[in-house]
Write a protein that holds these residues in place. Structure first.
Motif, mmCIF file in Angstrom:
data_model
loop_
_atom_site.group_PDB
_atom_site.id
_atom_site.type_symbol
_atom_site.label_atom_id
_atom_site.label_comp_id
_atom_site.label_asym_id
_atom_site.label_seq_id
_atom_site.Cartn_x
_atom_site.Cartn_y
_atom_site.Cartn_z
ATOM 1 N N ALA A 143 -36.935 16.998 -56.654
ATOM 2 C CA ALA A 143 -35.734 16.867 -57.479
ATOM 3 C C ALA A 143 -35.903 15.712 -58.452
ATOM 4 C CB ALA A 143 -34.521 16.652 -56.586
ATOM 5 N N ARG A 144 -35.349 15.884 -59.614
ATOM 6 C CA ARG A 144 -35.476 14.867 -60.642
ATOM 7 C C ARG A 144 -34.222 14.004 -60.756
ATOM 8 N NH1 ARG A 144 -37.214 17.771 -66.036
ATOM 9 N NH2 ARG A 144 -37.025 15.602 -66.719
ATOM 10 N N GLU A 145 -33.060 14.562 -60.392
ATOM 11 C CA GLU A 145 -31.803 13.809 -60.556
ATOM 12 C C GLU A 145 -30.740 14.410 -59.643
ATOM 13 O OE1 GLU A 145 -28.517 12.748 -64.042
ATOM 14 O OE2 GLU A 145 -30.468 13.587 -64.606
ATOM 15 N N PHE A 146 -29.863 13.522 -59.136
ATOM 16 C CA PHE A 146 -28.721 13.950 -58.331
ATOM 17 C C PHE A 146 -27.441 13.497 -59.028
ATOM 18 C CE2 PHE A 146 -32.092 14.114 -55.226
ATOM 19 C CZ PHE A 146 -31.753 15.176 -54.419
ATOM 20 N N CYS A 206 -21.785 17.641 -54.972
ATOM 21 C CA CYS A 206 -23.017 17.127 -55.560
ATOM 22 C C CYS A 206 -23.945 18.299 -55.906
ATOM 23 C CB CYS A 206 -23.706 16.123 -54.640
ATOM 24 S SG CYS A 206 -24.541 16.842 -53.202
ATOM 25 N N TYR A 207 -24.877 18.073 -56.821
ATOM 26 C CA TYR A 207 -25.907 19.041 -57.197
ATOM 27 C C TYR A 207 -27.079 18.262 -57.753
ATOM 28 C CZ TYR A 207 -23.443 18.412 -61.629
ATOM 29 O OH TYR A 207 -22.824 17.884 -62.742
ATOM 30 N N TYR A 208 -28.239 18.948 -57.953
ATOM 31 C CA TYR A 208 -29.444 18.250 -58.364
ATOM 32 C C TYR A 208 -30.219 19.116 -59.351
ATOM 33 C CZ TYR A 208 -31.750 21.298 -54.937
ATOM 34 O OH TYR A 208 -32.213 22.384 -54.250
ATOM 35 N N LEU A 209 -31.129 18.463 -60.073
ATOM 36 C CA LEU A 209 -31.987 19.101 -61.063
ATOM 37 C C LEU A 209 -33.423 19.089 -60.558
ATOM 38 C CD1 LEU A 209 -32.444 20.248 -63.951
ATOM 39 C CD2 LEU A 209 -32.759 17.864 -64.702
ATOM 40 N N SER A 210 -34.079 20.318 -60.528
ATOM 41 C CA SER A 210 -35.444 20.399 -60.002
ATOM 42 C C SER A 210 -36.172 21.610 -60.611
ATOM 43 C CB SER A 210 -35.414 20.529 -58.484
ATOM 44 O OG SER A 210 -36.704 20.656 -57.938
ATOM 45 N N PRO A 211 -37.241 21.364 -61.414
ATOM 46 C CA PRO A 211 -37.385 20.212 -62.320
ATOM 47 C C PRO A 211 -36.564 20.409 -63.587
ATOM 48 C CG PRO A 211 -39.299 21.585 -62.509
ATOM 49 C CD PRO A 211 -38.427 22.248 -61.475
ATOM 50 N N THR A 212 -36.348 21.726 -63.973
ATOM 51 C CA THR A 212 -35.544 21.971 -65.174
ATOM 52 C C THR A 212 -34.347 22.863 -64.878
ATOM 53 O OG1 THR A 212 -36.922 23.882 -65.723
ATOM 54 C CG2 THR A 212 -37.532 21.751 -66.702
ATOM 55 N N VAL A 213 -34.132 23.168 -63.614
ATOM 56 C CA VAL A 213 -33.058 24.073 -63.205
ATOM 57 C C VAL A 213 -32.078 23.294 -62.326
ATOM 58 C CG1 VAL A 213 -32.492 26.206 -62.001
ATOM 59 C CG2 VAL A 213 -34.629 26.041 -63.305
ATOM 60 N N TRP A 214 -30.801 23.499 -62.566
ATOM 61 C CA TRP A 214 -29.747 22.842 -61.762
ATOM 62 C C TRP A 214 -29.374 23.726 -60.576
ATOM 63 C CZ3 TRP A 214 -28.427 17.945 -62.377
ATOM 64 C CH2 TRP A 214 -28.690 17.323 -63.604
ATOM 65 N N SER A 215 -29.175 23.067 -59.481
ATOM 66 C CA SER A 215 -28.817 23.786 -58.253
ATOM 67 C C SER A 215 -27.336 24.136 -58.238
ATOM 68 C CB SER A 215 -29.138 22.928 -57.017
ATOM 69 O OG SER A 215 -28.260 21.794 -56.955
ATOM 70 N N GLU A 216 -26.971 24.870 -57.236
ATOM 71 C CA GLU A 216 -25.536 25.126 -57.012
ATOM 72 C C GLU A 216 -24.846 23.855 -56.516
ATOM 73 O OE1 GLU A 216 -24.432 28.611 -54.771
ATOM 74 O OE2 GLU A 216 -26.483 29.381 -54.932
ATOM 75 N N ARG A 217 -23.554 23.840 -56.613
ATOM 76 C CA ARG A 217 -22.786 22.707 -56.107
ATOM 77 C C ARG A 217 -22.642 22.804 -54.586
ATOM 78 N NH1 ARG A 217 -17.530 20.997 -59.227
ATOM 79 N NH2 ARG A 217 -16.720 22.921 -58.306
ATOM 80 N N SER A 218 -22.662 21.662 -53.984
ATOM 81 C CA SER A 218 -22.539 21.611 -52.523
ATOM 82 C C SER A 218 -21.124 21.984 -52.093
ATOM 83 C CB SER A 218 -22.873 20.201 -52.017
ATOM 84 O OG SER A 218 -21.885 19.277 -52.478
ATOM 85 N N ASP A 219 -20.973 22.164 -50.802
ATOM 86 C CA ASP A 219 -19.628 22.320 -50.256
ATOM 87 C C ASP A 219 -18.844 21.032 -50.477
ATOM 88 O OD1 ASP A 219 -20.190 24.880 -49.375
ATOM 89 O OD2 ASP A 219 -20.920 24.175 -47.415
ATOM 90 N N PRO A 220 -17.518 21.106 -50.493
ATOM 91 C CA PRO A 220 -16.746 19.896 -50.790
ATOM 92 C C PRO A 220 -16.812 18.878 -49.656
ATOM 93 C CG PRO A 220 -15.274 21.686 -50.230
ATOM 94 C CD PRO A 220 -16.647 22.288 -50.327
ATOM 95 N N LEU A 221 -16.785 17.619 -50.031
ATOM 96 C CA LEU A 221 -16.654 16.495 -49.098
ATOM 97 C C LEU A 221 -15.323 15.813 -49.383
ATOM 98 C CD1 LEU A 221 -17.693 14.397 -47.018
ATOM 99 C CD2 LEU A 221 -18.707 13.163 -48.969
ATOM 100 N N GLU A 222 -14.465 15.776 -48.365
ATOM 101 C CA GLU A 222 -13.159 15.148 -48.527
ATOM 102 C C GLU A 222 -13.237 13.717 -48.017
ATOM 103 O OE1 GLU A 222 -8.488 16.434 -48.093
ATOM 104 O OE2 GLU A 222 -10.029 17.512 -46.983
#
Length: 585
Positions: A55-58, A98-114
């Motif tokens: 991953a390149r960025e969170f 949260c989500y991340y970039l790896s290397p040029t594609v963005w992932s899906e968003r995580s489940d919510p954290l309350e």
């Protein structure tokens, strides 16, 4: 490159990037918070986001924010991102993704954290109805309430089997809100520890301070401990009170419960000596809320099971009512072993219960219903027969049945002495009130003196009677020799005995004894003086007629010696009745 071409290129890149974020092919990351998602006000918290390697960025988004809330580079081995909050406050509370970039594609968003912040407002109360002590397999209702007017409550169960419930608040009179949750069946297989928070609907992640923990206690069958208090079961209002729970089983912890109360404090066990474990429960200055019935339990740290309950201990708070009762003893403060003793507790105030306590006694105080007699409310505590175990100092208190654990002021202490001699048993009964040894000896002296006077009277009568019989025999002999009838003697007239040459002796009776007419067929002698002088023969006849014997002065009949004298005189009278009849005639 022309400006129009540059603008089109940037627009394409932007649209492509947004398309990857919305429909990325990478797996969605995992998000969590340390040390947890419920953070006290001002405490630090760390949010972690974990994706795939390379991953390149969170990035971290907070619901309600238009731009990314934070972005962080990955940590080695480049699969996690760390987002730190040094001081948790109300603006940080909310729902995060949260989500991340790896290397040029963005992932899906995580489940919510309350992320929840607590301690913004005062804590609610948590209680168990009807009691936090629940039998195995039973059910209990948890009640969370507050005067803050919350819209809802969060009830959490701590320990191995964590869970939480969101409850809608119910409005109560005067602005109070509460929520109820039935729990059960309760078993001793694991610990049942609960807390609750209050919140409002417009800020669901902002909670109040947590309530005090409430643990449900499920009694078991292991050896029960003992519960006692060094101060005794009766304590004065404002006095310090400590309850001690001890056992020879070797428990690691102890719990104390008050009947009808919600508190269930726990203390670690200590070993004051080998083979004995103990825990002290200081209750501080005593108030009316400390009065009640207590039990304690023992347990081990590695087990959720508790012991059987101890025997109950009643704590009575004295000084709550202003009246001071009086305490007296019958027959007296010094008695012989085996006698019957009655302690009389009286009060001029309207009280329906009296309590009698003994200093240093292991048994609980005695309690009796009061009776109204002679403008006083009173209760008689009987002890029959007394032994050396009854020897000690006693006090009594008045109380009301509506508040059985709240007492009046203490009476004056009464010292009861139980001796092994038989002389004390001859002491006469005493009147209610404080008694002294001098008065006892005076009463005995009066009884013995009266009995001695009676013995003297009997001896004098026997002497006079003997002398009278001698004169009668002489007169009878003279009458036989002179057989001629006297002149002027009428038939049917009784022959009177010749008068004595000198008047009989007189006796002065004690002023404390009043004699009535004891021979109905003899006219009562006229008393010429106020000292009640009688002829000797008449006095003895009065003494020897027990069917007409009336004594109005109580000291004569106080001792067994006087009754023994009366029985002897009665026996002698029955034996000499024919002779007495001739004397009367």
């Amino acid at each position: 490159m022309t400006p129009s071409l540059t603008a089109l290129l940037c627009l394409g890149l932007s649209v492509g990037l947004r398309t990857h974020v919305q429909a990325g092919t990478l797996p969605k990351p995992t998000i969590w918070a340390e040390p947890g998602s419920v953070i006290p006000w001002g405490s630090p918290v760390t949010i972690w986001c974990q994706g795939t390697l390379g991953a390149r960025e969170f990035r971290l988004d907070k619901e309600g924010s238009s731009a990314p809330w934070d972005r962080q580079p990955p940590l080695e081995p480049r699969d996690k991102g760390k987002f730190s909050i040094s001081h948790m406050t109300q603006p940080y509370a909310g729902r995060y993704h949260c989500y991340y970039l790896s290397p040029t594609v963005w992932s899906e968003r995580s489940d919510p954290l309350e992320l929840v912040v607590t301690g913004v407002h005062s804590k609610p109360t948590l209680s168990a109805l009807p009691s936090p002590v629940v039998t195995s397999g039973g059910t209990v209702t948890l009640q969370c309430g507050s005067w803050q007017g919350w819209d809802g409550f969060i009830l959490t169960k701590e320990g191995e089997h964590k869970s939480s419930w969101t409850l809608d608040a119910q409005r109560r009179p005067y602005g109070q809100t509460q929520a109820l949750l039935p729990v059960g069946p309760v078993t001793p297989s694991h610990r049942w520890m609960f807390r609750c928070h209050g919140f409002n609907r417009d800020t669901p992640q902002v909670w109040s301070a947590p309530s005090d923990p409430l643990e449900l206690l499920v009694p078991g069958v292991s050896g029960k401990p003992s519960l006692l208090t060094p101060q005794g079961p009766v304590v004065a209002s404002g006095q310090s009170l400590t309850l001690q729970c001890r056992s020879d089983v070797g428990y690691d912890r102890f719990a104390l419960s008050q009947e009808g109360g919600q508190a269930l404090p726990q203390r670690p066990g200590r070993q004051p000596q080998a083979g004995l474990s103990q825990a002290d429960f200081p209750l501080g200055p005593v108030t009316n809320t400390h009065g009640g019935r207590y039990r304690c339990y023992g347990g081990h740290n590695l087990s959720s099971e508790w012991s059987a309950p101890s025997d109950p201990l009643d704590v009575l708070v004295a000084g709550w009512f202003l009246d001071t009762p009086s305490l007296s003893v019958q027959p007296g403060p010094v008695v012989a072993s085996g006698e019957n003793v009655t302690l009389l507790c009286q009060s001029g105030s309207r009280r329906d219960t009296f309590v009698l306590s003994k200093e240093g006694a292991a048994r609980p105080p005695l309690r009796l219903r009061s009776k109204y007699r002679g403008r006083h409310f009173q209760a008689e505590f009987s002890m029959s027969p007394v032994t050396s175990a009854h020897d000690g100092t006693y006090r009594c208190y008045s109380s009301l049945s509506s508040d059985p654990y709240l007492l009046s002021q203490a009476s004056a202490p009464l010292e009861l002495t139980v001796s092994g001699g038989s002389e004390v048993g001859l002491l006469p009964p005493t009147e209610p009130g404080p008694q002294t040894g001098l008065k006892w000896h005076l009463n005995v002296l009066i009884g013995v003196s009266v009995a001695f006077v009676l013995l003297l009277l009997v001896l004098l009568f026997l002497l006079v009677r003997h002398r009278g019989q001698s004169r009668c025999r002489k007169s009878a002999g003279a009458a036989v020799k002179d057989t001629r009838p006297e002149e002027g003697l009428q038939l049917g007239q009784p022959v009177r005995p010749p008068p004595l040459s000198r008047p009989p002796k007189t006796f002065l009776l004690p002023n404390s004894v009043q004699w009535t007419r004891l021979c109905p067929h003899i006219p009562a002698p006229a008393a010429s003086r106020t000292d009640l002088s009688f002829r000797a023969s008449r006095v003895v006849l009065l003494c020897l007629h027990p069917s007409c014997f009336l004594v109005t002065s109580w000291p004569l009949l106080r001792g067994p010696l006087s009754w023994l004298l009366v029985l002897c005189l009665t026996f002698w009278h029955c034996r000499e009745a024919p002779r007495l009849k001739r004397i009367c005639e």
